[in-house]
Design a protein around this motif. Structure first.
Motif, PDB file in Angstrom:
ATOM      1  N   LEU A  96      27.793  45.634  42.451  1.00 33.97           N
ATOM      2  CA  LEU A  96      27.551  45.552  40.988  1.00 33.97           C
ATOM      3  C   LEU A  96      27.157  47.059  40.472  1.00 33.97           C
ATOM      4  CD1 LEU A  96      26.771  43.591  38.789  1.00 33.97           C
ATOM      5  CD2 LEU A  96      24.220  43.746  39.638  1.00 33.97           C
ATOM      6  N   GLN A  99      30.500  48.585  39.779  1.00 34.68           N
ATOM      7  CA  GLN A  99      31.289  48.053  38.715  1.00 34.68           C
ATOM      8  C   GLN A  99      30.589  48.644  37.562  1.00 34.68           C
ATOM      9  OE1 GLN A  99      30.858  43.678  39.280  1.00 34.68           O
ATOM     10  NE2 GLN A  99      32.827  43.498  40.396  1.00 34.68           N
ATOM     11  N   ALA A 239      30.026  39.663  37.296  1.00 33.88           N
ATOM     12  CA  ALA A 239      28.864  40.232  37.357  1.00 33.88           C
ATOM     13  C   ALA A 239      27.697  39.344  37.429  1.00 33.88           C
ATOM     14  CB  ALA A 239      28.740  41.435  36.231  1.00 33.88           C
ATOM     15  N   GLU A 242      27.737  37.597  40.410  1.00 29.63           N
ATOM     16  CA  GLU A 242      27.044  38.280  41.529  1.00 29.63           C
ATOM     17  C   GLU A 242      25.358  38.201  41.344  1.00 29.63           C
ATOM     18  OE1 GLU A 242      30.377  41.602  42.030  1.00 29.63           O
ATOM     19  OE2 GLU A 242      28.513  42.102  40.611  1.00 29.63           O
TER      20      GLU A 242
END
Length: 267
Positions: A96, A99, A239, A242
């Protein structure tokens, strides 16, 4: 009641990680597509900016790690192994963060990417050689034929090509040809084409070229914005998944009071 809640959480986390595994495969496939595509504007973008190729490798790496984490999450959830769930949480957090960092870097370099892209296309048009077989030239011919445009800012960009302008007959880039309403963009051509002679002499006058007058810059930027929205949508979806995965793994870890490594599959 507590045991039933743990059981529901466990199998929900398993299904969740199965979806996460599939999304990781999508990200991996997207990165491979960027690296392997040689027939569209992606190949021109790779030449214009090395950051796109680096970004593609990041997508491949994140996709592969995401698939691995989905697998670990499935095993850890079904077998109730706190070690795997903790490792799963840690890697999800790292992915995360990566990203968010990659998205921020790309956002602040969009302007530079557009400028570099314009410089590469302008140089490509200036050095275009109709007699050579070049994948980058073919990619740009494909863009002009499909998008129905000519040049970067306008078709006058092609007047910078010495080979084209030295022709005594009216000659123009084949991929720029304006076929009218019946032009579907499927009949892609490369190189230079000679217009039918009307009996008048005047050299290779660009005003007499039967080509699209509009440049490709605005249309290509619109194409990038459209596809960028799809990519950002996928990334935001990943995201969110996640974050949910991290939350579920913490909840399951708190309800597992003892480790039982005999549950872990042995190969």
């Amino acid at each position: 009641m507590g045991a039933a809640c743990v059981k529901v959480t466990k199998y929900f986390l398993f299904l969740f990680n199965l979806l996460f595994f599939i999304l990781g495969a999508v990200i991996l496939g997207f990165g491979v597509w960027i690296l392997a595509d040689r027939s569209s504007f992606i190949s021109v973008l790779q030449t214009s900016s090395s950051s796109l190729k680096v970004g593609a490798y990041v997508f491949v790496g994140v996709g592969a790690v995401t698939m691995l984490m989905g697998f670990l999450g499935c095993v850890g959830a079904v077998n109730e192994v706190r070690c795997l769930l903790g490792l799963y949480f840690a890697f999800l957090l790292l992915i995360l963060i990566a990203q968010v960092a990659a998205g921020t870097l790309f956002y602040f370099n969009v302007g530079k990417l557009k400028q570099d892209m314009g410089d590469v296309v302008t140089q490509l048009i200036r050095n275009y050689n109709a007699s050579s077989q070049d994948s980058l030239q073919e990619a740009w011919d494909y863009v002009q034929a499909q998008v129905k445009c000519c040049g970067w800012v306008s078709f006058y960009n092609w007047t910078d090509n010495a080979e084209l302008m030295n022709r005594t007959e009216v000659t123009y880039p084949c991929s720029c040809q304006d076929g009218g309403e019946e032009d579907d963009g499927l009949s892609q051509q490369t190189g230079f084409c000679q217009a039918p002679s009307n009996g008048t002499e005047g050299g290779n006058d660009p005003e007499r070229w039967p080509v699209h007058k509009e440049g490709c810059m605005e249309k290509v930027e619109a194409w990038l914005q459209e596809n960028l929205g799809v990519v950002l949508g996928v990334c935001v979806g990943v995201a969110v998944i996640e974050l949910l995965g991290m939350l579920l793994s913490i909840c399951l870890c708190r309800h597992i009071h003892s480790e039982d490594y005999s549950k872990v599959p042995k190969y």
